[in-house]
Design a protein around this motif. Structure first.
Motif, PDB file in Angstrom:
ATOM      1  N   GLN A   1       0.816  -1.214   0.000  1.00 42.68           N
ATOM      2  CA  GLN A   1       0.000   0.000   0.000  1.00 42.68           C
ATOM      3  C   GLN A   1       0.853   1.269   0.000  1.00 42.68           C
TER       4      GLN A   1
ATOM      5  N   ARG B   1      -9.057  -1.377   7.297  1.00 43.87           N
ATOM      6  CA  ARG B   1      -8.604  -2.493   6.465  1.00 43.87           C
ATOM      7  C   ARG B   1      -7.302  -2.164   5.739  1.00 43.87           C
ATOM      8  N   ILE B   2      -7.195  -0.946   5.200  1.00 48.95           N
ATOM      9  CA  ILE B   2      -5.997  -0.590   4.423  1.00 48.95           C
ATOM     10  C   ILE B   2      -4.993   0.218   5.244  1.00 48.95           C
ATOM     11  N   LYS B   3      -5.295   0.406   6.520  1.00 45.31           N
ATOM     12  CA  LYS B   3      -4.361   1.050   7.459  1.00 45.31           C
ATOM     13  C   LYS B   3      -4.020   2.485   7.097  1.00 45.31           C
TER      14      LYS B   3
ATOM     15  N   GLN C   1      -7.055   3.808  -3.537  1.00 44.18           N
ATOM     16  CA  GLN C   1      -7.523   3.340  -2.236  1.00 44.18           C
ATOM     17  C   GLN C   1      -8.526   2.206  -2.394  1.00 44.18           C
TER      18      GLN C   1
ATOM     19  N   LEU D   1      -6.642  -0.931  -3.188  1.00 38.60           N
ATOM     20  CA  LEU D   1      -5.998  -1.471  -1.980  1.00 38.60           C
ATOM     21  C   LEU D   1      -7.002  -2.258  -1.147  1.00 38.60           C
ATOM     22  N   PHE D   2      -8.177  -1.702  -0.982  1.00 35.12           N
ATOM     23  CA  PHE D   2      -9.233  -2.349  -0.208  1.00 35.12           C
ATOM     24  C   PHE D   2      -9.631  -3.683  -0.844  1.00 35.12           C
TER      25      PHE D   2
ATOM     26  N   SER E   1      -6.896  -6.315  -0.547  1.00 32.93           N
ATOM     27  CA  SER E   1      -6.714  -6.873   0.798  1.00 32.93           C
ATOM     28  C   SER E   1      -7.570  -8.125   0.988  1.00 32.93           C
TER      29      SER E   1
END
Length: 185
Positions: free
Chosen positions: A42, A153-155, A167, A170-171, A174
């Motif tokens: 990420q 979830r994606i920090k 974003q 990334l989600f 994950s």
């Protein structure tokens, strides 16, 4: 709202010093910022990300919550070529400022992001929006809690209404990683 005190490239903005001053003097909070260089998917650019934690006088330790903001160095802005380190310094300052603003939910109106070396992502496209919505529904995420669920979830802190393609991906990714782990086991 933090008062704008600087002007650059035709934009007014609140500089890092005024944001730090507002947090320490007005909110009476000590802050600690560091740059972390994790090679995580990420944070693909390798320039790291700024993490901000806080200490209130009545607490016993630094906060566990962090507000990671990636340092993304853009192309040279303006008519003259800027050296990489100048662009990196601008991007790092921008990330430090926005990490503080994010952590304390503060607002300042500025639009110097692209000029500081931070490139904004495109708003999420319709296909990604459908995939994200399906994953949120599958997870029984209640309305109004989407930003929190995705951010956890994606920090990184996100705004569901302004989620970017990056974003959203990334989600979605994950969940794919979790499936790959399950299949390997």
């Amino acid at each position: 709202m933090i008062a704008k005190n600087r002007k650059a490239y035709g934009y007014d903005y609140a500089d890092l010093g005024s944001v730090v001053n507002y947090v320490t003097e007005t909110l009476k909070v000590k802050v600690q910022q560091s740059i972390q260089y994790d090679n995580l998917p990420q944070y693909p650019n390798g320039y790291g990300f700024v993490v901000t934690r806080y200490w209130k006088d009545d607490s016993k330790s630094w906060s566990a919550f962090e507000a990671p903001v990636p340092i993304i160095v853009g192309d040279s802005a303006g008519k003259r070529e800027q050296p990489f380190m100048q662009r990196y310094g601008s991007a790092e300052t921008y990330a430090r400022r926005y990490s503080l603003l994010t952590l304390f939910c503060l607002a300042t109106s500025d639009d110097d992001g692209q000029l500081a070396g931070y490139q904004r992502g495109n708003p999420m496209n319709e296909d990604l929006r459908r995939q994200v919505a399906a994953l949120l529904a599958q997870g029984n995420v209640p309305a109004g809690r989407e930003s929190e669920a995705i951010g956890n979830r994606i920090k990184m802190p996100v705004n569901y209404a302004r989620l970017t393609d990056w974003q959203a991906q990334l989600f979605i990714n994950s969940f794919k990683k979790n499936e790959e782990v399950k299949e390997a086991a």
